[in-house]
Motif scaffolding. Structure first.
Motif, PDB file in Angstrom:
ATOM      1  N   ASN A 162      -5.724   9.563   3.271  1.00 42.18           N
ATOM      2  CA  ASN A 162      -6.848   8.949   3.975  1.00 42.18           C
ATOM      3  C   ASN A 162      -8.058   9.857   3.827  1.00 42.18           C
ATOM      4  N   LEU A 163      -8.777   9.664   2.721  1.00 39.23           N
ATOM      5  CA  LEU A 163      -9.882  10.551   2.389  1.00 39.23           C
ATOM      6  C   LEU A 163     -11.129  10.268   3.218  1.00 39.23           C
ATOM      7  N   SER A 164     -11.217   9.070   3.768  1.00 43.54           N
ATOM      8  CA  SER A 164     -12.311   8.763   4.694  1.00 43.54           C
ATOM      9  C   SER A 164     -11.725   8.047   5.905  1.00 43.54           C
ATOM     10  N   ARG A 165     -12.524   7.859   6.925  1.00 46.98           N
ATOM     11  CA  ARG A 165     -12.028   7.235   8.156  1.00 46.98           C
ATOM     12  C   ARG A 165     -11.750   5.752   7.985  1.00 46.98           C
ATOM     13  N   HIS A 166     -12.098   5.192   6.838  1.00 47.14           N
ATOM     14  CA  HIS A 166     -11.914   3.749   6.644  1.00 47.14           C
ATOM     15  C   HIS A 166     -10.861   3.431   5.587  1.00 47.14           C
ATOM     16  N   ASP A 167     -10.261   4.459   5.011  1.00 50.45           N
ATOM     17  CA  ASP A 167      -9.283   4.223   3.938  1.00 50.45           C
ATOM     18  C   ASP A 167      -8.132   3.335   4.380  1.00 50.45           C
ATOM     19  N   GLN A 168      -7.677   3.528   5.621  1.00 52.84           N
ATOM     20  CA  GLN A 168      -6.486   2.820   6.073  1.00 52.84           C
ATOM     21  C   GLN A 168      -6.714   1.317   6.208  1.00 52.84           C
ATOM     22  N   GLU A 169      -7.973   0.876   6.129  1.00 53.03           N
ATOM     23  CA  GLU A 169      -8.274  -0.551   6.284  1.00 53.03           C
ATOM     24  C   GLU A 169      -8.251  -1.300   4.949  1.00 53.03           C
ATOM     25  N   ASP A 170      -8.027  -0.583   3.828  1.00 53.10           N
ATOM     26  CA  ASP A 170      -8.101  -1.218   2.514  1.00 53.10           C
ATOM     27  C   ASP A 170      -6.960  -2.197   2.268  1.00 53.10           C
ATOM     28  N   PHE A 171      -5.789  -1.923   2.848  1.00 53.43           N
ATOM     29  CA  PHE A 171      -4.611  -2.745   2.610  1.00 53.43           C
ATOM     30  C   PHE A 171      -3.990  -3.126   3.943  1.00 53.43           C
ATOM     31  N   THR A 172      -3.274  -4.228   3.931  1.00 57.74           N
ATOM     32  CA  THR A 172      -2.591  -4.639   5.155  1.00 57.74           C
ATOM     33  C   THR A 172      -1.272  -5.318   4.800  1.00 57.74           C
ATOM     34  N   TRP A 173      -0.535  -5.676   5.829  1.00 61.19           N
ATOM     35  CA  TRP A 173       0.792  -6.271   5.692  1.00 61.19           C
ATOM     36  C   TRP A 173       0.783  -7.482   4.760  1.00 61.19           C
ATOM     37  N   ASP A 174       1.735  -7.538   3.832  1.00 61.36           N
ATOM     38  CA  ASP A 174       1.992  -8.633   2.899  1.00 61.36           C
ATOM     39  C   ASP A 174       0.917  -8.804   1.827  1.00 61.36           C
TER      40      ASP A 174
END
Length: 378
Positions: free
Chosen positions: A349-361
């Motif tokens: 997670n290189l930035s605070r928004h990286d985790q929002e790039d992908f989601t379930w399924d």
């Protein structure tokens, strides 16, 4: 010409069998430990690592084989006469004694004079950062401080080798991580040989100069931390040290500068080096989660440019995200490949928004470099 160092500990064909046990606890183990080395015996419960440590200390008698410490055969040397000291998992500090009394206990038993005891205890407490706490009792100390008391009590005896049995297992996760650095710094400062037993791979990787990974009484691999992680010798080591994806396949190409494996679960895997095998042999491909690049379908040109060290249709896979674990510094993905196999991918997670790039399924694609997979024959 620099004279080659001799091992401080030489373990030669050591075996330990307990009466009635179906297999040996330690089975024909040979290894050398060098002076000033931070050496770790790593493995799961029951693999023989603690038994081996206790044989070095003299608390267990080998069924066969030889243990030399500083060139001397230890067969007839009792534990209290060996040039080693042991820090136990429970620390074993005396609850009725103060810190300074605990640390000086061994010196008093050895008949050392009072002035020298005071000097050496003070020196040992400064070394483990407990100066100022001399008068406290163990129940007035934190877990980390009690561990330092046990370390100081051993170091004050000035042993040639310090043996540590799961020294950090009683500490909480944050303190354990802190003490890993402190133990490593301490060993470097005092310059004596540390031999540590642990089942915790992170602990071993962070502290050791070399690690012997044990399994079923044998040494599965002996190497530096980076070599164990990047070049595991077999499936057991690959799976035990760190997180890994393992896929079965057949070796379809093996030349000095390239190799390829056909894995039904993963696809076609290309490597930019040869492997030890023969065409058509059954192998396993080990691929670490952090070495896999995750991206959305449709980025093919950019991804192909990044992965051009592999032929077309090699080192690529596609699937759907079936699980996500946000761990702060990384996000761990569980992905079901089109083949039906599961694969783990970790993404920083290189930035605070990286985790929002992908989601379930989400439908995703993956690629990896040709120098990332490891081919294992067993």
């Amino acid at each position: 010409m620099t004279e080659a160092k001799l091992p401080i500990i030489s373990i030669q064909n050591i075996t330990k069998r307990y009466p009635g046990a179906p297999v040996a606890a330690v089975d024909n183990v040979s290894l050398d430990i060098m002076p000033g080395e931070f050496f770790v015996l790593l493995g799961p419960s029951g693999c023989g690592k603690t038994t081996l440590l206790r044989m070095i200390a003299g608390f267990e008698i080998p069924t066969s084989g030889t243990i030399l410490i500083d060139g001397q055969d230890m067969a007839a040397v009792p534990p209290n006469k060996r040039p080693v000291n042991m820090v136990f998992q429970s620390y074993a500090v005396f609850p009725h004694m103060s810190v300074e009394q605990n640390v000086g206990y061994g010196l008093r038993i050895a008949g050392v004079g009072g002035d020298e005891i005071s000097s050496r205890v003070r020196e040992a407490l400064e070394l483990v950062k407990l100066d100022g706490l001399e008068k406290r009792k163990p129940d007035q100390l934190s877990g980390g401080q009690r561990q330092r008391v046990a370390l100081a009590r051993s170091l004050v005896m000035r042993p040639k080798v310090l043996l540590l049995d799961e020294p950090l297992s009683a500490l909480d996760a944050k303190l354990r991580a802190q003490m890993q650095f402190e133990l490593s710094d301490l060993q470097d400062e005092v310059g004596i040989t540390f031999v540590t037993v642990t089942h915790d791979q992170d602990e071993a990787l962070s502290m050791a100069g070399r690690i012997a990974v044990m399994n079923k009484g044998e040494v599965a691999q002996l190497a530096t931390p980076s070599d164990l992680y990047e070049y595991p010798a077999n499936r057991f080591v690959a799976d035990f040290v760190g997180s890994v994806n393992l896929f079965e396949g057949k070796l379809t190409l093996d030349e000095p500068d390239r190799a390829a494996v056909d894995c039904p679960g993963l696809g076609k895997v290309y490597l930019n080096h040869g492997v030890t095998g023969s065409h058509g042999s059954d192998v396993w491909v080990a691929l670490r989660p952090e070495k896999i690049y995750l991206h959305v379908p449709g980025e093919g040109k950019a991804i192909r440019a990044a992965a051009q060290d592999a032929p077309e249709d090699h080192n690529l896979a596609r699937g759907h995200i079936k699980g996500m674990s946000y761990l702060g510094d990384i996000t761990l993905f569980e992905i079901k490949l089109d083949s039906g196999a599961m694969i783990r991918v970790s993404r920083p997670n290189l930035s605070r928004h990286d985790q929002e790039d992908f989601t379930w399924d989400d439908r995703v694609s993956m690629h990896w470099r040709a120098d990332s997979p490891v081919v294992l024959l067993s």
